[in-house]
Design a protein around this motif. Structure first.
Motif, PDB file in Angstrom:
ATOM      1  N   SER A   1      13.854   6.959   0.540  1.00  0.00           N
ATOM      2  CA  SER A   1      14.364   5.653   1.162  1.00  0.00           C
ATOM      3  C   SER A   1      13.325   4.684   1.894  1.00  0.00           C
ATOM      4  O   SER A   1      13.726   3.389   1.845  1.00  0.00           O
ATOM      5  CB  SER A   1      15.361   6.077   2.490  1.00  0.00           C
ATOM      6  OG  SER A   1      14.718   7.041   3.402  1.00  0.00           O
ATOM      7  N   PRO A   2      12.391   5.031   2.544  1.00  0.00           N
ATOM      8  CA  PRO A   2      11.254   4.230   2.894  1.00  0.00           C
ATOM      9  C   PRO A   2      10.549   3.154   1.561  1.00  0.00           C
ATOM     10  O   PRO A   2      10.412   2.215   1.935  1.00  0.00           O
ATOM     11  CB  PRO A   2      10.146   5.095   3.719  1.00  0.00           C
ATOM     12  CG  PRO A   2      10.894   6.222   4.083  1.00  0.00           C
ATOM     13  CD  PRO A   2      11.854   6.590   3.062  1.00  0.00           C
ATOM     14  N   VAL A   3      10.501   3.944   0.586  1.00  0.00           N
ATOM     15  CA  VAL A   3       9.890   3.363  -0.642  1.00  0.00           C
ATOM     16  C   VAL A   3      10.641   2.153  -0.864  1.00  0.00           C
ATOM     17  O   VAL A   3      10.601   1.103  -1.197  1.00  0.00           O
ATOM     18  CB  VAL A   3       9.523   4.157  -1.515  1.00  0.00           C
ATOM     19  CG1 VAL A   3       8.956   3.404  -2.761  1.00  0.00           C
ATOM     20  CG2 VAL A   3       8.438   5.063  -0.975  1.00  0.00           C
ATOM     21  N   ARG A   4      12.159   2.512  -0.833  1.00  0.00           N
ATOM     22  CA  ARG A   4      13.254   1.582  -1.288  1.00  0.00           C
ATOM     23  C   ARG A   4      13.314   0.368  -0.469  1.00  0.00           C
ATOM     24  O   ARG A   4      13.230  -0.809  -0.737  1.00  0.00           O
ATOM     25  CB  ARG A   4      14.414   2.190  -1.655  1.00  0.00           C
ATOM     26  CG  ARG A   4      15.591   1.226  -2.163  1.00  0.00           C
ATOM     27  CD  ARG A   4      17.046   1.995  -2.027  1.00  0.00           C
ATOM     28  NE  ARG A   4      16.892   3.378  -3.048  1.00  0.00           N
ATOM     29  CZ  ARG A   4      16.991   4.467  -2.504  1.00  0.00           C
ATOM     30  NH1 ARG A   4      17.356   4.542  -1.038  1.00  0.00           N
ATOM     31  NH2 ARG A   4      16.948   5.492  -3.386  1.00  0.00           N
ATOM     32  N   MET A   5      12.983   0.747   0.809  1.00  0.00           N
ATOM     33  CA  MET A   5      13.241  -0.245   1.768  1.00  0.00           C
ATOM     34  C   MET A   5      12.137  -1.251   1.608  1.00  0.00           C
ATOM     35  O   MET A   5      12.005  -2.431   2.051  1.00  0.00           O
ATOM     36  CB  MET A   5      13.218   0.471   3.405  1.00  0.00           C
ATOM     37  CG  MET A   5      13.170  -0.716   4.310  1.00  0.00           C
ATOM     38  SD  MET A   5      13.340   0.254   5.877  1.00  0.00           S
ATOM     39  CE  MET A   5      11.722   1.303   6.061  1.00  0.00           C
ATOM     40  N   HIS A   6      10.747  -0.652   1.497  1.00  0.00           N
ATOM     41  CA  HIS A   6       9.579  -1.517   1.263  1.00  0.00           C
ATOM     42  C   HIS A   6       9.532  -2.423   0.279  1.00  0.00           C
ATOM     43  O   HIS A   6       9.349  -3.626  -0.009  1.00  0.00           O
ATOM     44  CB  HIS A   6       8.382  -0.721   1.204  1.00  0.00           C
ATOM     45  CG  HIS A   6       7.833   0.047   2.290  1.00  0.00           C
ATOM     46  ND1 HIS A   6       8.174  -0.194   3.711  1.00  0.00           N
ATOM     47  CD2 HIS A   6       7.211   1.541   2.613  1.00  0.00           C
ATOM     48  CE1 HIS A   6       7.643   0.462   4.591  1.00  0.00           C
ATOM     49  NE2 HIS A   6       7.090   1.524   4.042  1.00  0.00           N
ATOM     50  N   ILE A   7      10.394  -1.835  -0.929  1.00  0.00           N
ATOM     51  CA  ILE A   7      10.221  -2.785  -2.145  1.00  0.00           C
ATOM     52  C   ILE A   7      11.182  -3.905  -1.848  1.00  0.00           C
ATOM     53  O   ILE A   7      11.134  -5.123  -2.290  1.00  0.00           O
ATOM     54  CB  ILE A   7      10.919  -1.866  -3.238  1.00  0.00           C
ATOM     55  CG1 ILE A   7       9.878  -0.817  -3.792  1.00  0.00           C
ATOM     56  CG2 ILE A   7      11.283  -2.798  -4.593  1.00  0.00           C
ATOM     57  CD1 ILE A   7      10.223   0.079  -4.783  1.00  0.00           C
TER      58      ILE A   7
ATOM     59  N   THR B   1       0.849  -1.137   0.047  1.00  0.00           N
ATOM     60  CA  THR B   1       0.024  -0.195  -0.037  1.00  0.00           C
ATOM     61  C   THR B   1       0.835   1.324  -0.027  1.00  0.00           C
ATOM     62  O   THR B   1       0.596   1.956  -0.763  1.00  0.00           O
ATOM     63  CB  THR B   1      -0.915  -0.054   1.158  1.00  0.00           C
ATOM     64  OG1 THR B   1      -1.851  -1.285   1.082  1.00  0.00           O
ATOM     65  CG2 THR B   1      -1.919   1.222   1.342  1.00  0.00           C
ATOM     66  N   ASP B   2       1.880   1.240   1.011  1.00  0.00           N
ATOM     67  CA  ASP B   2       2.733   2.229   0.962  1.00  0.00           C
ATOM     68  C   ASP B   2       3.218   2.688  -0.477  1.00  0.00           C
ATOM     69  O   ASP B   2       3.774   3.824  -0.850  1.00  0.00           O
ATOM     70  CB  ASP B   2       3.661   2.196   1.960  1.00  0.00           C
ATOM     71  CG  ASP B   2       3.411   2.211   3.338  1.00  0.00           C
ATOM     72  OD1 ASP B   2       2.148   2.844   3.501  1.00  0.00           O
ATOM     73  OD2 ASP B   2       3.799   1.718   4.430  1.00  0.00           O
ATOM     74  N   ILE B   3       3.909   1.728  -1.041  1.00  0.00           N
ATOM     75  CA  ILE B   3       4.576   1.541  -2.488  1.00  0.00           C
ATOM     76  C   ILE B   3       3.663   2.288  -3.495  1.00  0.00           C
ATOM     77  O   ILE B   3       3.908   3.187  -4.020  1.00  0.00           O
ATOM     78  CB  ILE B   3       4.962   0.201  -2.874  1.00  0.00           C
ATOM     79  CG1 ILE B   3       6.261  -0.349  -1.992  1.00  0.00           C
ATOM     80  CG2 ILE B   3       5.468   0.427  -4.381  1.00  0.00           C
ATOM     81  CD1 ILE B   3       6.557  -1.669  -2.218  1.00  0.00           C
ATOM     82  N   GLY B   4       2.323   1.972  -3.431  1.00  0.00           N
ATOM     83  CA  GLY B   4       1.378   2.381  -4.218  1.00  0.00           C
ATOM     84  C   GLY B   4       0.901   3.987  -4.020  1.00  0.00           C
ATOM     85  O   GLY B   4       0.847   4.610  -5.099  1.00  0.00           O
ATOM     86  N   VAL B   5       1.082   4.231  -2.714  1.00  0.00           N
ATOM     87  CA  VAL B   5       0.911   5.705  -2.477  1.00  0.00           C
ATOM     88  C   VAL B   5       1.965   6.626  -2.761  1.00  0.00           C
ATOM     89  O   VAL B   5       1.785   7.614  -3.384  1.00  0.00           O
ATOM     90  CB  VAL B   5       0.843   5.776  -0.888  1.00  0.00           C
ATOM     91  CG1 VAL B   5       0.667   7.319  -0.448  1.00  0.00           C
ATOM     92  CG2 VAL B   5      -0.688   5.298  -0.377  1.00  0.00           C
ATOM     93  N   ALA B   6       3.332   5.955  -2.699  1.00  0.00           N
ATOM     94  CA  ALA B   6       4.517   6.875  -3.125  1.00  0.00           C
ATOM     95  C   ALA B   6       4.471   6.784  -4.438  1.00  0.00           C
ATOM     96  O   ALA B   6       4.733   7.960  -5.057  1.00  0.00           O
ATOM     97  CB  ALA B   6       5.667   5.955  -2.723  1.00  0.00           C
ATOM     98  N   LEU B   7       4.160   5.853  -5.350  1.00  0.00           N
ATOM     99  CA  LEU B   7       4.153   6.134  -6.733  1.00  0.00           C
ATOM    100  C   LEU B   7       2.935   7.167  -7.164  1.00  0.00           C
ATOM    101  O   LEU B   7       3.144   7.744  -8.171  1.00  0.00           O
ATOM    102  CB  LEU B   7       3.707   4.583  -7.467  1.00  0.00           C
ATOM    103  CG  LEU B   7       4.883   3.621  -7.332  1.00  0.00           C
ATOM    104  CD1 LEU B   7       4.314   2.226  -7.872  1.00  0.00           C
ATOM    105  CD2 LEU B   7       6.125   3.899  -8.058  1.00  0.00           C
TER     106      LEU B   7
END
Length: 224
Positions: free
Chosen positions: A173-179, A146-152
Motif C-alpha cells: 500500500s505505501p508503494v501504491r500511495m507513493h506512485i 527512492t522508496d518506489i525504487g527500493v520496493a521494486l
C-alpha cells in the motif's frame, strides 16, 4: 494527493513566472555552495533568501498548528489550507502588478515571487508532514521515488529468491500511495504549464480560490 497536485501546479507556474522552481531546496542549497565558492555574493544571498523563506513557511505551519491544538480547535488542517489559499492569492497579486525587470537576476519581483512561493511550499510541506507524521512529502518527490525504487528492488529480489526474508517495512500500500502521489505531482505540473501559459497570474488566483473553497467547506463540515 491533492496537495501533491497543487505543489506540481505551483512549481510549474512559478517556473514560467520567474524561471526557478520554488520547492527544489536541494538545488538551491547546491547553488548556494557554488556561489559561495565563486564569491558571487548576490546569487549566494538570493539562495539564502529562498532557503530561509522555505524554513519560515514550515515554521509558520508549526506555530499555527500548535496554536490551534492548544485551543482544541476543530478543523486545524482546513484552517491551514485557508491560509495557504490567501498566501497564494497574494503571490498572484504580486505576479500581476509588479512588472518584471529585463536586466539582472535579482529584482523586487524575483525576490517577492521566489521567496513567496518558497514560503508557500514550506508551509504546505509542513502541513502534510504533520498529517502523515513525517511519512509523506508533497512538494518534492525524491524520497517517494527512492522508496518506489527500493520496493521494486525488494520485489525483484523476492521473485528471484522466494526464500529471502523481506524487511518488516515492506508493504504494497505505501508503494501504491507513493506512485499515486508522484503521478499527482506530474499531473499538477502539466496543468500548471498550460494554465499559466493561458491565463498568467489569473491562473494562480483561480487555484487559490479553489483551495479556499475546499478549506472553507472542510472547516464548515467539521463544525457541524
Amino acid at each position: 494527493m491533492g496537495l501533491a497536485g497543487l505543489a506540481g501546479i505551483i512549481n510549474a507556474a512559478g517556473f514560467h513566472a520567474i524561471g526557478h522552481f520554488s520547492s527544489h531546496l536541494s538545488g538551491t542549497v547546491a547553488v548556494l555552495s557554488e556561489e559561495l565558492a565563486g564569491a558571487d555574493w548576490g546569487l549566494a544571498l538570493l539562495a539564502v533568501w529562498v532557503t530561509v523563506c522555505f524554513i519560515a513557511g514550515a515554521a509558520a505551519t508549526a506555530v499555527l498548528m500548535t496554536w490551534q491544538r492548544e485551543r482544541h480547535l476543530r478543523g486545524r488542517y482546513a484552517r491551514c489550507l485557508i491560509v495557504e489559499a490567501l498566501l497564494l492569492a497574494g503571490i498572484a497579486a504580486v505576479d500581476q502588478f509588479i512588472a518584471p525587470r529585463t536586466q539582472g537576476l535579482i529584482s523586487l519581483r524575483v525576490l517577492l515571487l521566489w521567496g513567496g512561493l518558497s514560503f508557500l511550499m514550506g508551509f504546505q510541506n509542513a502541513i502534510v508532514t504533520q498529517i502523515s507524521h513525517a511519512r509523506i512529502r508533497t512538494t518534492h518527490v525524491t524520497g517517494m521515488i527512492t522508496d518506489i525504487g527500493v520496493a521494486l528492488g525488494q520485489r525483484v529480489a523476492h521473485w528471484r529468491h522466494p526464500d529471502w526474508h523481506l524487511p518488516s517495512g515492506f508493504a504494497r500500500s505505501p508503494v501504491r500511495m507513493h506512485i499515486m502521489t508522484v503521478s499527482a505531482f506530474i499531473g499538477g505540473g502539466i496543468l500548471g504549464v498550460f494554465g499559466y501559459r493561458g491565463l498568467g497570474p489569473a491562473f494562480l488566483l483561480l487555484i487559490a480560490a479553489a483551495l479556499l473553497a475546499v478549506g472553507l467547506y472542510d472547516l464548515a463540515r467539521r463544525r457541524e
